[in-house]
Design a protein around this motif. Structure first.
Motif, PDB file in Angstrom:
ATOM      1  N   GLU A 134       0.768  -1.209   0.166  1.00 20.26           N
ATOM      2  CA  GLU A 134       0.196  -0.053   0.037  1.00 20.26           C
ATOM      3  C   GLU A 134       0.755   1.310  -0.014  1.00 20.26           C
ATOM      4  O   GLU A 134       2.024   1.381   0.764  1.00 20.26           O
ATOM      5  CB  GLU A 134      -0.909  -0.001   1.281  1.00 20.26           C
ATOM      6  N   ILE A 135       0.450   2.254  -0.981  1.00 21.59           N
ATOM      7  CA  ILE A 135       1.517   3.573  -1.089  1.00 21.59           C
ATOM      8  C   ILE A 135       0.495   4.403  -0.267  1.00 21.59           C
ATOM      9  O   ILE A 135      -0.605   4.875  -0.770  1.00 21.59           O
ATOM     10  CB  ILE A 135       1.696   3.871  -2.366  1.00 21.59           C
ATOM     11  N   ARG A 136       0.844   4.673   1.048  1.00 23.47           N
ATOM     12  CA  ARG A 136       0.129   5.535   1.850  1.00 23.47           C
ATOM     13  C   ARG A 136       0.191   7.089   1.303  1.00 23.47           C
ATOM     14  O   ARG A 136      -0.856   7.881   1.448  1.00 23.47           O
ATOM     15  CB  ARG A 136       0.412   5.544   3.392  1.00 23.47           C
ATOM     16  N   ALA A 137       1.570   7.343   1.031  1.00 24.88           N
ATOM     17  CA  ALA A 137       1.616   8.879   0.588  1.00 24.88           C
ATOM     18  C   ALA A 137       3.054   8.976  -0.327  1.00 24.88           C
ATOM     19  O   ALA A 137       4.003   8.105  -0.129  1.00 24.88           O
ATOM     20  CB  ALA A 137       1.695   9.696   1.724  1.00 24.88           C
ATOM     21  N   VAL A 138       3.115   9.743  -1.230  1.00 22.53           N
ATOM     22  CA  VAL A 138       4.226  10.020  -1.912  1.00 22.53           C
ATOM     23  C   VAL A 138       4.908  11.565  -1.165  1.00 22.53           C
ATOM     24  O   VAL A 138       3.972  12.413  -1.691  1.00 22.53           O
ATOM     25  CB  VAL A 138       4.256  10.219  -3.339  1.00 22.53           C
ATOM     26  N   GLN A 139       5.751  11.662  -0.529  1.00 17.51           N
ATOM     27  CA  GLN A 139       6.205  12.672   0.005  1.00 17.51           C
ATOM     28  C   GLN A 139       7.015  13.608  -0.909  1.00 17.51           C
ATOM     29  O   GLN A 139       6.890  14.957  -0.936  1.00 17.51           O
ATOM     30  CB  GLN A 139       6.924  12.442   1.324  1.00 17.51           C
ATOM     31  N   GLU A 140       7.865  13.037  -1.636  1.00 13.54           N
ATOM     32  CA  GLU A 140       8.712  13.912  -2.429  1.00 13.54           C
ATOM     33  C   GLU A 140       8.955  13.292  -3.716  1.00 13.54           C
ATOM     34  O   GLU A 140       9.077  12.014  -3.861  1.00 13.54           O
ATOM     35  CB  GLU A 140       9.986  14.226  -1.748  1.00 13.54           C
ATOM     36  N   MET A 141       9.104  14.007  -4.653  1.00 13.52           N
ATOM     37  CA  MET A 141       9.674  13.554  -6.069  1.00 13.52           C
ATOM     38  C   MET A 141      10.661  14.665  -6.502  1.00 13.52           C
ATOM     39  O   MET A 141      10.385  15.801  -6.367  1.00 13.52           O
ATOM     40  CB  MET A 141       8.452  13.621  -7.164  1.00 13.52           C
ATOM     41  N   SER A 142      11.834  14.232  -6.978  1.00 15.16           N
ATOM     42  CA  SER A 142      12.950  15.153  -7.369  1.00 15.16           C
ATOM     43  C   SER A 142      13.664  14.456  -8.261  1.00 15.16           C
ATOM     44  O   SER A 142      14.079  13.439  -8.440  1.00 15.16           O
ATOM     45  CB  SER A 142      13.808  15.450  -6.025  1.00 15.16           C
ATOM     46  N   ILE A 143      14.308  15.235  -9.372  1.00 21.11           N
ATOM     47  CA  ILE A 143      15.257  14.873 -10.427  1.00 21.11           C
ATOM     48  C   ILE A 143      16.556  14.884  -9.863  1.00 21.11           C
ATOM     49  O   ILE A 143      17.175  15.708  -9.429  1.00 21.11           O
ATOM     50  CB  ILE A 143      15.158  15.740 -11.555  1.00 21.11           C
ATOM     51  N   GLU A 144      17.055  13.582  -9.522  1.00 21.05           N
ATOM     52  CA  GLU A 144      18.425  13.463  -8.946  1.00 21.05           C
ATOM     53  C   GLU A 144      19.614  13.442 -10.031  1.00 21.05           C
ATOM     54  O   GLU A 144      20.691  13.765  -9.553  1.00 21.05           O
ATOM     55  CB  GLU A 144      18.116  11.957  -8.523  1.00 21.05           C
ATOM     56  N   ALA A 145      19.172  12.993 -11.246  1.00 24.22           N
ATOM     57  CA  ALA A 145      20.435  12.922 -12.188  1.00 24.22           C
ATOM     58  C   ALA A 145      19.733  12.871 -13.806  1.00 24.22           C
ATOM     59  O   ALA A 145      18.622  12.462 -13.741  1.00 24.22           O
ATOM     60  CB  ALA A 145      21.180  11.723 -12.117  1.00 24.22           C
ATOM     61  N   ALA A 146      20.471  13.277 -14.562  1.00 17.70           N
ATOM     62  CA  ALA A 146      19.851  13.347 -16.247  1.00 17.70           C
ATOM     63  C   ALA A 146      21.186  13.171 -16.882  1.00 17.70           C
ATOM     64  O   ALA A 146      22.464  13.665 -16.607  1.00 17.70           O
ATOM     65  CB  ALA A 146      19.180  14.564 -16.425  1.00 17.70           C
ATOM     66  N   GLU A 147      21.074  12.510 -18.057  1.00 17.41           N
ATOM     67  CA  GLU A 147      21.955  12.177 -19.047  1.00 17.41           C
ATOM     68  C   GLU A 147      21.519  12.185 -20.227  1.00 17.41           C
ATOM     69  O   GLU A 147      20.311  11.535 -20.626  1.00 17.41           O
ATOM     70  CB  GLU A 147      22.766  11.161 -18.696  1.00 17.41           C
ATOM     71  N   LEU A 148      22.123  12.644 -21.538  1.00 18.59           N
ATOM     72  CA  LEU A 148      21.826  12.506 -22.725  1.00 18.59           C
ATOM     73  C   LEU A 148      22.881  12.117 -23.627  1.00 18.59           C
ATOM     74  O   LEU A 148      23.992  12.551 -23.649  1.00 18.59           O
ATOM     75  CB  LEU A 148      21.244  13.913 -23.364  1.00 18.59           C
ATOM     76  N   ARG A 149      22.681  10.888 -24.230  1.00 12.60           N
ATOM     77  CA  ARG A 149      23.850  10.137 -25.038  1.00 12.60           C
ATOM     78  C   ARG A 149      23.301  10.153 -26.506  1.00 12.60           C
ATOM     79  O   ARG A 149      22.179   9.202 -26.834  1.00 12.60           O
ATOM     80  CB  ARG A 149      24.019   8.750 -24.346  1.00 12.60           C
ATOM     81  N   GLY A 150      23.690  11.142 -27.164  1.00 12.44           N
ATOM     82  CA  GLY A 150      22.920  10.972 -28.827  1.00 12.44           C
ATOM     83  C   GLY A 150      21.242  11.481 -28.319  1.00 12.44           C
ATOM     84  O   GLY A 150      21.330  12.459 -28.068  1.00 12.44           O
ATOM     85  N   THR A 151      20.602  10.520 -28.851  1.00 12.50           N
ATOM     86  CA  THR A 151      19.077  10.768 -28.567  1.00 12.50           C
ATOM     87  C   THR A 151      18.604   9.774 -27.624  1.00 12.50           C
ATOM     88  O   THR A 151      17.152  10.137 -27.266  1.00 12.50           O
ATOM     89  CB  THR A 151      18.262  10.563 -29.922  1.00 12.50           C
ATOM     90  N   ILE A 152      19.289   9.248 -26.831  1.00 12.01           N
ATOM     91  CA  ILE A 152      18.775   8.384 -25.762  1.00 12.01           C
ATOM     92  C   ILE A 152      19.066   9.166 -24.355  1.00 12.01           C
ATOM     93  O   ILE A 152      20.129   9.688 -23.970  1.00 12.01           O
ATOM     94  CB  ILE A 152      19.584   7.238 -25.437  1.00 12.01           C
ATOM     95  N   ALA A 153      17.846   9.589 -23.543  1.00 11.74           N
ATOM     96  CA  ALA A 153      17.924  10.374 -22.501  1.00 11.74           C
ATOM     97  C   ALA A 153      17.455   9.663 -21.322  1.00 11.74           C
ATOM     98  O   ALA A 153      16.621   8.559 -21.297  1.00 11.74           O
ATOM     99  CB  ALA A 153      16.803  11.447 -22.744  1.00 11.74           C
ATOM    100  N   ASP A 154      18.273   9.683 -20.200  1.00 12.47           N
ATOM    101  CA  ASP A 154      18.045   9.064 -19.142  1.00 12.47           C
ATOM    102  C   ASP A 154      17.820  10.049 -17.751  1.00 12.47           C
ATOM    103  O   ASP A 154      18.384  11.254 -17.948  1.00 12.47           O
ATOM    104  CB  ASP A 154      19.245   8.257 -18.428  1.00 12.47           C
TER     105      ASP A 154
END
Length: 223
Positions: free
Chosen positions: A148-168
């Protein structure tokens, strides 16, 4: 309820599940700009300036909604996000996090329920193989998973990377959950029925040259 020998409630469930997946496909990647949501108080300083006590990376949550933390545009992560936007101008970080929250909820509950169809649509091949293997092992052992997910407290972007057209894009998710594995005899095998705060790092990936807007989960780890 039956009609023609087929359960109507199963048909309705399938329609709802399909709608949710399509909804996530449209939200994960939607963009209006790399800026604060329009619900925030407009800035009074000149463009590019901000008050010393302001924090443009943190968005105050609405009641019942998670805190949303975005990277500073000049940070390494913010610059990587900027490069993603240059390739795909439909990408908007806050909207992406909203879609990622929806995907998180669907994947966690789908895994607990053994819903392979939902997982197949939202996970990359290697990630799905791991999830499916865990579900199969649980089924062979006669175990069930209660989550059971009672609550989602926080959402944050931790990292990002672009390799050509592949995005993570890696997302830090802080949630309050109840997790328990029940054995064939009805007794707990693992976990607890107490609410526990869990921090996960989930990485979503997309080929920006592909017309399909779906970001798929490619990696998970605990923080």
């Amino acid at each position: 309820m039956m009609q023609g020998g087929f359960p109507i409630d199963l048909i309705l469930f399938g329609m709802v599940a399909a709608f949710l997946v399509l909804r996530l496909r449209s939200v994960l990647g939607k963009r209006t700009g790399f800026e604060r949501p329009t619900t925030e108080k407009p800035a009074v300083a000149p463009p590019g300036a901000r008050a010393p006590d302001a924090d443009p990376a943190r968005i105050a949550p609405a009641p019942g909604q998670p805190r949303v933390v975005l990277p500073e545009p000049r940070s390494p992560v913010g610059k990587a996000i900027g490069r993603i936007i240059e390739v795909d101008n439909s990408f908007e970080p806050a909207g992406f996090l909203s879609g990622a929250e929806g995907a998180f909820r669907m994947i966690v509950t789908g895994f607990a329920a053994g819903d392979r169809r939902t997982l197949r649509d939202l996970l990359a091949d290697d990630t799905y193989a791991g999830f499916e293997g865990a579900i199969t092992a649980r089924e062979k052992g006669g175990e069930t998973q209660r989550t059971e997910i009672r609550a989602v407290q926080e959402m944050s972007i931790e990292a990002a990377e672009l390799r050509g057209t592949i995005a993570d894009v890696s997302v830090r998710i802080v949630s309050d959950q109840v997790n328990m594995t029940i054995g064939q005899d009805g007794l707990p095998v693992a976990g607890t029925d107490a609410v526990t705060e869990i921090t996960d790092i989930w990485t979503f990936q997309r080929d920006l040259s592909n017309a399909d807007p779906t970001w798929k989960l490619v990696g998970t780890r605990s923080a």
